[in-house]
Design a protein around this motif. Structure first.
Motif, short mmCIF file in Angstrom:
data_model
loop_
_atom_site.label_atom_id
_atom_site.label_comp_id
_atom_site.label_asym_id
_atom_site.label_seq_id
_atom_site.Cartn_x
_atom_site.Cartn_y
_atom_site.Cartn_z
N ALA A 154 23.18 33.13 74.15
CA ALA A 154 23.59 32.46 75.38
C ALA A 154 23.50 33.35 76.61
O ALA A 154 23.16 32.87 77.70
CB ALA A 154 25.03 31.95 75.23
N SER A 197 26.97 27.98 80.08
CA SER A 197 27.18 28.46 78.71
C SER A 197 28.59 28.99 78.51
O SER A 197 29.08 29.05 77.38
CB SER A 197 26.17 29.57 78.39
OG SER A 197 24.84 29.07 78.41
N GLN A 228 30.76 26.37 77.08
CA GLN A 228 30.35 26.12 75.71
C GLN A 228 30.93 27.16 74.76
O GLN A 228 31.22 26.88 73.60
CB GLN A 228 28.82 26.09 75.61
CG GLN A 228 28.18 24.91 76.29
CD GLN A 228 28.63 23.58 75.70
OE1 GLN A 228 28.73 23.43 74.47
NE2 GLN A 228 28.93 22.62 76.56
#
Length: 238
Positions: free
Chosen positions: A39, A80, A83
């Motif tokens: 990521a 990200s 996430q």
């Protein structure tokens, strides 16, 4: 619902650590590192772990969420980041249980009162225990402290018993607890994970009463094996 054990003393209480005792936390750490790398790249992945280690030295426990909160600096516009919080909170810890972990829990519960006694923070560690299915398996009998070996008075108040059995992958913690409780405690050292491997060349005093290769080794043991009259034993893997 949590059970109030203060009015009834058990014959034996089994206390189980979580990380690298019931579930493979090293595997979780490797998965987290790979996810961070994918990521954010290698540099940011290393920054996260540097923050994590700094917090660990400061607080005395693993704080993955706290590290992520600090890690967000300079990354607020990166989608990200959000996430990653989802990744941590929804990680499939049930898939990281060691073989026969739940069967071992069920077996120990048939022998006596059984509870988790774990180090950790007050948010992520309980979440991990729940996601792994351990909270349900232990019927909510869960204690999480910053340093569990410093909370033995509170543990005994919660779970009064004639004898205790502590199962853990860190022999130094077992030795510390043994020094405090003496023959009232049987220590079981599980040789799983990097802490256990690091201690393999060290002299632990007092040495564990029982040493096993993996948590599943306990699922066929009798109550007598854990009592203070039993000889010091080393259990082989099945």
């Amino acid at each position: 619902m949590l059970t109030d054990h203060r009015s009834e003393a058990a014959a034996v209480v089994f206390l189980l650590d979580v990380d690298n005792t019931l579930l493979d936390n090293d595997r979780f750490g490797a998965d987290l590192a790979s996810t961070l790398d994918a990521a954010f790249g290698e540099t940011e992945r290393k920054r996260y772990w540097a923050i994590y280690e700094e917090l660990r030295q400061l607080t005395g426990f693993a704080d993955y969420l706290g590290a992520l909160q600090r890690f967000r600096s300079g990354l607020d516009s990166d989608p990200s980041l959000l996430q990653m919080s989802h990744y941590l909170l929804e990680y499939p810890f049930a898939e990281r249980l060691y073989p026969y972990a739940l069967e071992t829990v069920a077996h120990l519960r048939s022998l006596g009162t059984t509870a988790i006694l774990s180090d950790g923070d007050v948010v992520f560690q309980p979440r991990k225990i729940q996601r792994a299915g351990l909270w349900q398996a232990l019927r909510g009998e869960v204690l999480v402290y910053v340093h569990k070996q410093q909370m033995l008075v509170g543990m005994q108040q919660r779970y009064p018993a004639a004898h205790y059995v502590m199962v853990d992958d860190k022999p130094h913690i077992l030795a510390d607890m043994k020094r405090q409780l003496g023959r009232k405690l049987t220590t079981v050292f599980v040789q799983q994970g990097h802490y256990a491997a690091a201690a393999s060349s060290e002299t632990i005093n007092p040495a564990p009463d029982i040493t096993i290769a993996c948590i599943g080794d306990l699922r066929r043991r009798k109550l007598e094996d854990f009592l203070p009259t039993a000889p010091v034993i080393r259990l082989a893997a099945d």
